[in-house]
Design a protein around this motif. Sequence first.
Motif, short mmCIF file in Angstrom:
data_model
loop_
_atom_site.label_atom_id
_atom_site.label_comp_id
_atom_site.label_asym_id
_atom_site.label_seq_id
_atom_site.Cartn_x
_atom_site.Cartn_y
_atom_site.Cartn_z
N THR A 129 0.71 -1.23 -0.03
CA THR A 129 -0.22 0.09 -0.02
C THR A 129 1.01 1.37 0.09
O THR A 129 0.53 2.21 -0.68
CB THR A 129 -0.77 -0.02 1.28
OG1 THR A 129 -1.60 -1.31 1.14
CG2 THR A 129 -1.79 1.22 1.25
N LYS A 130 1.97 1.27 0.87
CA LYS A 130 2.62 2.39 0.97
C LYS A 130 3.59 2.48 -0.47
O LYS A 130 4.57 3.53 -0.65
CB LYS A 130 3.79 2.53 2.05
CG LYS A 130 3.10 2.92 3.49
CD LYS A 130 3.69 2.91 4.45
CE LYS A 130 4.91 3.67 4.65
NZ LYS A 130 4.73 4.91 4.90
N GLY A 131 3.91 1.15 -1.36
CA GLY A 131 4.79 1.20 -2.18
C GLY A 131 6.18 1.44 -1.63
O GLY A 131 7.28 2.01 -2.30
N VAL B 28 5.69 14.97 14.25
CA VAL B 28 7.21 14.32 14.33
C VAL B 28 7.05 12.86 14.62
O VAL B 28 6.33 12.52 15.68
CB VAL B 28 7.90 15.12 15.17
CG1 VAL B 28 9.31 14.45 15.31
CG2 VAL B 28 7.98 16.60 14.84
N GLU B 29 8.04 11.87 14.19
CA GLU B 29 7.95 10.67 14.51
C GLU B 29 8.54 10.60 16.08
O GLU B 29 9.02 11.27 16.46
CB GLU B 29 8.81 9.78 13.59
CG GLU B 29 8.06 9.06 12.40
CD GLU B 29 7.61 9.95 11.38
OE1 GLU B 29 8.17 11.12 11.14
OE2 GLU B 29 7.23 9.68 10.48
N SER B 30 8.06 9.22 16.48
CA SER B 30 8.56 8.88 17.64
C SER B 30 10.16 8.72 18.06
O SER B 30 10.83 8.63 16.99
CB SER B 30 8.10 7.38 18.30
OG SER B 30 8.55 6.53 17.48
N PRO C 245 3.86 1.94 10.22
CA PRO C 245 4.49 2.95 9.95
C PRO C 245 3.51 4.25 9.62
O PRO C 245 2.29 3.93 9.52
CB PRO C 245 5.23 2.39 8.60
CG PRO C 245 4.32 1.30 8.15
CD PRO C 245 3.54 0.84 9.05
N SER C 246 4.15 5.31 9.19
CA SER C 246 3.40 6.49 8.84
C SER C 246 2.43 5.99 7.61
O SER C 246 2.76 5.27 6.71
CB SER C 246 4.11 7.72 8.47
OG SER C 246 4.90 7.40 7.67
N ALA C 247 1.22 6.85 7.70
CA ALA C 247 0.13 5.99 6.57
C ALA C 247 0.27 7.03 5.30
O ALA C 247 -0.76 7.72 4.84
CB ALA C 247 -1.12 6.31 7.30
N ASN C 248 1.35 7.04 4.76
CA ASN C 248 1.47 7.85 3.56
C ASN C 248 2.44 6.91 2.43
O ASN C 248 2.99 6.00 2.73
CB ASN C 248 2.37 9.27 3.90
CG ASN C 248 3.71 8.69 4.47
OD1 ASN C 248 3.66 8.43 5.80
ND2 ASN C 248 4.93 8.62 3.93
N PRO C 249 2.07 7.37 1.25
CA PRO C 249 3.01 6.61 0.17
C PRO C 249 4.47 7.03 0.38
O PRO C 249 4.79 8.00 0.88
CB PRO C 249 2.40 7.13 -1.12
CG PRO C 249 1.20 8.16 -0.77
CD PRO C 249 1.21 8.45 0.57
N LEU D 253 5.28 12.95 2.66
CA LEU D 253 5.36 13.60 3.76
C LEU D 253 4.13 12.61 4.61
O LEU D 253 3.32 12.27 4.49
CB LEU D 253 4.51 14.98 3.77
CG LEU D 253 5.67 16.07 3.47
CD1 LEU D 253 5.23 17.41 3.86
CD2 LEU D 253 6.86 15.92 4.32
N SER D 254 4.71 12.38 6.18
CA SER D 254 3.68 11.87 6.97
C SER D 254 2.46 12.65 7.20
O SER D 254 2.45 13.67 7.40
CB SER D 254 4.53 11.77 8.27
OG SER D 254 5.55 11.04 8.18
N PRO D 255 1.36 12.10 7.33
CA PRO D 255 0.11 12.67 7.43
C PRO D 255 -0.23 13.08 8.86
O PRO D 255 0.03 12.14 9.64
CB PRO D 255 -0.94 11.78 6.89
CG PRO D 255 -0.29 10.23 6.91
CD PRO D 255 1.25 10.58 7.07
#
Length: 310
Positions: free
Chosen positions: A50-52, A173-175, A137-141, A145-147
């Motif tokens: 899904t993220k490629g 910002v990520e953990s 992981p973050s829900a973006n392709p 950018l992370s949503p």
Amino acid sequence: MKAPIHSAADVPALAARLRAGGLVAFPTETVYGLGADAGNADAVLAIYETKGRPRFNPLIVHVADLDMARRFAAFSPLAERLATLWPGPLTLVLPRLPDAQLSDLVTAGLDTVGIRIPNHPLALALIREAGRPLAAPSANPSGKLSPTTAEQVVQGLGTRVPVLDGGAAESGVESTILKVSGDEVTQLRAGAFARADIEALLGHRILVAAANAEISAPGMLASHYAPEATLRLDAAQPSADEAWLGFGNCPGAALNLSASGDLREAARNLFAMLHDLDRTAKRIAVAPIPHHGLGEAINDRLARAAAPRG
Ligand code: AMP
Ligand code: MG
């Protein structure tokens, strides 16, 4: 479940979807995550598709409470202390329990697991209701950018994945990622949890991994699995002193990632078969793997495993 954006009332239905191996995007205090049952290899592969995502990095396992975390990771007294900072944007990389029910695609073949309790009521409700640890992981392709909102998730991923709407993510910002080994704490990634607050709790400074730690010090900070054996890639035939890891029609292969040439099956088998051959062979020849779809991530992982270390 038609509309892609869902409210708290839909948590039971979304949790059922996760238990059945589906993906659900959900809010955390950092960014929106693309969640899958961390014990289900096919569900985890769907994250990559899904993220490629072109690369099998270890994924962070999200749990609802410390009891759940203890089913997957070994907590030393030092890790227990750091865990008092949960819930929050802090990921602890800990020894993975040998009997942990986690896909090795989540840990990318490592014997450690990155784990955290997110500080968001809807994330916790979803994990609890699903009763499963969620790899997310973050829900973006990949490469985007992370949503931080449900709308951004839909903009990036389209309507294929239902999104649990929890409003705007607090930090964007990520953990922060800490690795705990023995009595040493090393920050692998700076993030939303301030290092000063971690050091205040411990009463001393912690180590900070160099930006390229991933490719230095194999086995210590490495966030990728590196076999002891020498790997030769794109091998149409093995030589006499090599064990052949096949793909497709490879008569005489010691093991075959997928005799039918299925990349999904190959991805599922990748880490276990590398581990197996690494136990018995000094040299491994790997058959050519096509580069499309999951093949890109498989080839990336093999190239890293084959890279000389020094
Ligand atoms: P994210 O893309 O925000 O989900 O972060 C995943 C990152 O967490 C990976 O790229 C690694 O850097 C790190 N990580 C997760 N698990 C581990 C682990 N077992 N060992 C080392 N790093 C890890
Ligand atoms: Mg990301």
